[in-house]
Design a protein around this motif. Structure first.
Motif: not given
Length: 153
Positions: A31, A63, A67
């Motif tokens: 991340f 990303f 997430t």
């Protein structure tokens, strides 16, 4: 407790144990370094739009996907099912392959634009290359250990 969970960690963690188990701990570093690649490429000049467009796609896609998976693991959306172990292994392999291609292309774009840009812009691109290769290493490591977990599930 299911036999797979008692046999040595072949299932995915849930809750905040995601932050204490390996390779799921790598989500945090993926991340961070993926976000740094995204920020650095977005803030630099774009001399070769096709190449840096792919780098931006990869960094934003990974990303968002990382997430999302992290949040889904924390809320225990997988419910201990083995199909999620397959999804985890497949995603990390694809992300590693994508990041490897993006890293090579970002390095190529940086080399090709060495003489045409200022010191600051050139060093932003060098930083993006370095962080991209770090993200690649993290995703490859995560993929290898996810494949080991998948094979033992």
């Amino acid at each position: 407790m299911a036999p797979a969970a008692a046999s040595g960690g072949s299932t995915l963690p849930s809750g905040f144990s995601v932050f204490t188990t390996f390779p799921d701990l790598l989500f945090i570093f993926e991340f961070v370094f993926g976000g740094l690649v995204w920020i650095l490429v977005a803030s630099s000049l774009v001399p070769i739009p096709l190449i840096q467009g792919w780098v931006m796609f990869v960094s934003v896609f990974c990303f968002v996907a990382t997430t999302s998976l992290l949040i889904l693991y924390i809320i225990n959306a997988h419910g201990g099912e083995t199909s999620w172990v397959t999804l985890d292994a497949a995603y990390n392999c694809v992300a590693a392959l994508f990041y490897l291609s993006a890293s090579v292309l970002e390095a190529l774009a940086t080399i090709l634009t060495r003489d045409g840009y200022t010191y600051k812009q050139y060093h932003e691109n060098i930083s993006a290359v370095v962080f991209s290769y770090v993200a690649t290493l993290l995703y490859v490591t995560h993929a290898v250990f996810s494949l080991i977990r998948w094979k033992s599930s």
